[in-house]
Design a protein around this motif. Structure first.
Motif, mmCIF file in Angstrom:
data_model
loop_
_atom_site.group_PDB
_atom_site.id
_atom_site.type_symbol
_atom_site.label_atom_id
_atom_site.label_comp_id
_atom_site.label_asym_id
_atom_site.label_seq_id
_atom_site.Cartn_x
_atom_site.Cartn_y
_atom_site.Cartn_z
ATOM 1 N N TYR A 1 4.406 -11.762 7.049
ATOM 2 C CA TYR A 1 3.446 -10.727 6.690
ATOM 3 C C TYR A 1 2.611 -11.092 5.466
ATOM 4 O O TYR A 1 1.429 -10.791 5.410
ATOM 5 N N VAL A 2 3.219 -11.683 4.474
ATOM 6 C CA VAL A 2 2.466 -12.010 3.262
ATOM 7 C C VAL A 2 1.811 -13.371 3.391
ATOM 8 O O VAL A 2 0.649 -13.543 3.054
ATOM 9 N N GLY B 1 14.198 -2.138 7.354
ATOM 10 C CA GLY B 1 13.414 -1.587 6.246
ATOM 11 C C GLY B 1 13.308 -2.529 5.065
ATOM 12 O O GLY B 1 13.067 -2.090 3.940
ATOM 13 N N LEU B 2 13.502 -3.815 5.305
ATOM 14 C CA LEU B 2 13.366 -4.784 4.219
ATOM 15 C C LEU B 2 11.906 -4.951 3.839
ATOM 16 O O LEU B 2 11.583 -5.476 2.775
ATOM 17 N N ILE B 3 11.040 -4.521 4.731
ATOM 18 C CA ILE B 3 9.604 -4.703 4.562
ATOM 19 C C ILE B 3 8.945 -3.329 4.549
ATOM 20 O O ILE B 3 9.273 -2.469 5.355
ATOM 21 N N HIS B 4 8.062 -3.140 3.605
ATOM 22 C CA HIS B 4 7.341 -1.876 3.500
ATOM 23 C C HIS B 4 5.886 -2.069 3.817
ATOM 24 O O HIS B 4 5.273 -2.979 3.293
ATOM 25 N N VAL B 5 5.347 -1.178 4.608
ATOM 26 C CA VAL B 5 3.913 -1.198 4.830
ATOM 27 C C VAL B 5 3.346 0.109 4.317
ATOM 28 O O VAL B 5 3.827 1.180 4.678
ATOM 29 N N ARG B 6 2.373 0.012 3.456
ATOM 30 C CA ARG B 6 1.756 1.234 2.942
ATOM 31 C C ARG B 6 0.250 1.141 3.009
ATOM 32 O O ARG B 6 -0.320 0.068 2.953
ATOM 33 N N LEU B 7 -0.335 2.306 3.092
ATOM 34 C CA LEU B 7 -1.780 2.385 3.229
ATOM 35 C C LEU B 7 -2.405 2.489 1.844
ATOM 36 O O LEU B 7 -2.012 3.323 1.042
ATOM 37 N N ASN B 8 -3.373 1.630 1.623
ATOM 38 C CA ASN B 8 -3.987 1.533 0.314
ATOM 39 C C ASN B 8 -5.403 2.090 0.366
ATOM 40 O O ASN B 8 -6.330 1.548 -0.206
ATOM 41 N N ARG C 1 7.986 8.972 10.596
ATOM 42 C CA ARG C 1 7.506 7.607 10.314
ATOM 43 C C ARG C 1 6.273 7.645 9.448
ATOM 44 O O ARG C 1 6.046 6.775 8.618
ATOM 45 N N SER C 2 5.444 8.617 9.718
ATOM 46 C CA SER C 2 4.176 8.681 9.013
ATOM 47 C C SER C 2 4.339 9.192 7.589
ATOM 48 O O SER C 2 3.718 8.675 6.660
ATOM 49 N N PRO D 1 6.705 7.063 4.042
ATOM 50 C CA PRO D 1 6.206 6.222 2.947
ATOM 51 C C PRO D 1 5.531 7.044 1.851
ATOM 52 O O PRO D 1 5.683 6.750 0.663
ATOM 53 N N LEU E 1 11.991 4.108 0.407
ATOM 54 C CA LEU E 1 11.857 3.950 -1.045
ATOM 55 C C LEU E 1 12.144 2.512 -1.470
ATOM 56 O O LEU E 1 13.077 1.898 -0.978
ATOM 57 N N LEU F 1 -6.566 -3.015 2.754
ATOM 58 C CA LEU F 1 -6.342 -1.577 2.923
ATOM 59 C C LEU F 1 -4.874 -1.298 3.189
ATOM 60 O O LEU F 1 -4.414 -0.166 3.071
ATOM 61 N N HIS G 1 -0.855 -2.566 2.561
ATOM 62 C CA HIS G 1 0.024 -3.323 1.681
ATOM 63 C C HIS G 1 1.320 -3.644 2.357
ATOM 64 O O HIS G 1 1.927 -2.762 2.939
ATOM 65 N N ARG H 1 5.012 -5.004 1.320
ATOM 66 C CA ARG H 1 5.860 -5.425 0.206
ATOM 67 C C ARG H 1 7.288 -5.622 0.654
ATOM 68 O O ARG H 1 7.733 -5.002 1.600
#
Lengths: 319, 319
Positions: free
Chosen positions: A23-24, A54-61, A97-98, A101, A134, B55, B57, B59
DNA sequence: TCGCCGTATGGGCAAATACTCACGCGCACC
DNA sequence: GGTGCGCGTGAGTATTTGCCCATACGGCGA
């Protein structure tokens, strides 16, 4: 469910590394495989494992205009202290799910405070999702306290455990409510409440600086019923007297006024009273079924903060 | 099947929504296309655009054992206040991709402080990456100040702009250094430094509560040269007198002692002096080429915080 | 010791995704 | 008003990914 000593740790390490590269770093699974000396299938499994665990987090920026509008409207109408509206995922997808985060971000915001806070927590799938989403942070300056027990009527402790998981992630002192959610008789309840340990936890919960709760609907799919705290008959009876929703097991009507039910005398948990700006109560909930319950809780101010999704926000405002 | 007929205002909104459905909702691009009423190709483009534009992220929510070890070793050896080591992405990949999210987290940790802080910033690709990876947060209580100008010798202002972007994201008051990085003569510099505006910014920068800087190498690929601040001849001359690295344009030797160069008299920026526990200086840098420069800066304490990647951390410790 | 069973592994394949290319539209400049 | 340019679009295609299955491995009980 205890964490294995070493083997799984290194598996998780591998999974995290593979997911990082994927991913990165933007490598293909083939590249990851050769980089880490694995077969491609193994790389694929590691990446998928990392996501699942859940080792990986996806968040909306990026704040979507539509969501920001809904947030503003909700803030305005109900005088909210905090409000986040996340994009919906379409019908037939779990809205947790939504919102998880975003809820996690709200929690992180509290945890980042350097002063010591008392954080009270309800239970439920949404809060559990929040904790899962978290990022682990050391925040031992805060105290976590449970609003209600996590032991069901049959003695099983499987009801969504939130506080222990959270405490594990942030390494904060925690005070679970050491009792069943519901007891059989008023006398049993009185006995429990008189215990010093219980009194102490209750006192802490009532003095919480911030409270995070789920919100339960009282329709046919009421969590109180599916989790076995109410029978269908009891639910229907309570529906008849106007039940609209429930926070930490305490049932309220369409205006968000707590109902005076026989059940109340058997509930062991702390009832969340009117939230203030200084001591906010954040509701974490989304879904068609919860709209009525949320609107009521917002109306009377049982909750004065909200994390929800787009269709739910629209539904609340439509009423 | 399309939910609302709302034309999502901007293309970024569409992209963010598509990416949300893809990564959080787990829909396929086909499903996204029908959900949003688009062609599959368009959905694909939106998702890829959202990723490219930052847009979204990603992590890592898991500390790899190897990275934790390296962090501990670096902390111990150099007495660091903060240290993060991220997994490497393999050779031939830009290490900034790897460290930017971690650097952004460090910055977020500072921004989350409720008290007012003065945050000083250098320039460079790594810092720019950090800002790009940062989640927008309202943090108007802090002040952002630049350690050095962003105008190159030829008057162009394209040198990696960090402070304006950051200020935009966090809505904090900001104080860019309103001067070129380097001037032609000592007299020009003296004139500039006597200006009230410059004096004020310098004063603020010198009193910063926390400082984030990149670290430049002095090898053949020195940023100072590739960015046009030094000619090859000047670089070689400076290499001969023992230059090992550079922070905010100020060049130091292998022990991290600033060199007494003619160049210094023409530098307009603030020199970062020895970092303290109360006023830390965090270096954001990774890459084979920067190992020597980083080790030197860590040795003398020009920086006492570090965000880097695995191979760089290993390289620093190997020396 | 043998055989059984649960688990992990790699090959193969269909689905999903990313990329390339040719086209069309709008816009600016001629 | 023509022309060229750039951008966005959809079709086609190569690559990548997710999944299923046969198989190997290892622990455990008979």
């Amino acid at each position: 469910m205890s964490l294995p000593p070493d083997m799984d740790a290194s598996i998780d390490d591998q999974a995290a590394r593979a997911a990082w590269l994927y991913y990165v770093g933007g490598l293909t699974q083939d590249q990851i495989a050769s980089e880490m000396g694995l077969s491609r299938q193994r790389a694929q499994r590691l990446v998928s494992r990392a996501v699942a665990a859940g080792l990986i987090h996806v968040r909306l920026n990026h704040h979507l205009a539509r969501c920001v509008e809904l947030e503003a409207a909700l803030r305005e109408r109900f005088g909210l202290v905090r409000c986040r509206v996340m994009p919906g995922l379409g019908p037939s997808r779990d809205p947790v799910r939504s919102i998880a985060p975003a809820a996690a971000e709200e929690m992180e915001r509290v945890l980042a405070e350097s002063g010591s806070r008392v954080i009270a927590l309800g239970t439920g799938r949404a809060l559990r999702g929040m904790v899962d989403a978290l990022s682990p942070v050391e925040a031992p300056q805060h105290r976590l306290v449970s609003l209600l027990g996590n032991i069901a009527l049959d003695g099983s402790a499987s009801y969504f455990e939130v506080i222990m998981r959270l405490a594990e992630k942030v390494r904060a002192p925690h005070y679970p409510m050491p009792v069943p959610v519901l007891v059989d008789t008023v006398e049993e309840n009185r006995t429990l409440q008189s215990l010093g340990a219980v009194r102490k936890v209750r006192g802490l919960a009532q003095a919480a600086d911030v409270t995070f709760v789920g919100v339960g609907q009282m329709s046919e799919d009421a969590p109180l019923m599916t989790d076995g705290f109410l029978t269908a008959d009891e639910l229907h009876e309570i529906q008849r007297v106007g039940a609209a929703g429930e926070v930490a097991g305490w049932i309220y009507d369409g205006q968000g006024r707590y109902l005076d039910l026989a059940l109340n005398a058997r509930l062991t948990g702390v009832r969340v009273e009117i939230a203030t700006r200084e001591r906010p109560v954040i509701g974490i909930a989304a879904g068609e079924a919860k709209i009525v319950a949320l609107r009521a809780a917002l109306t009377s101010g049982i909750i004065n903060g909200l994390v929800t999704d787009e269709p739910t926000a629209a539904g609340i405002l439509a009423g």
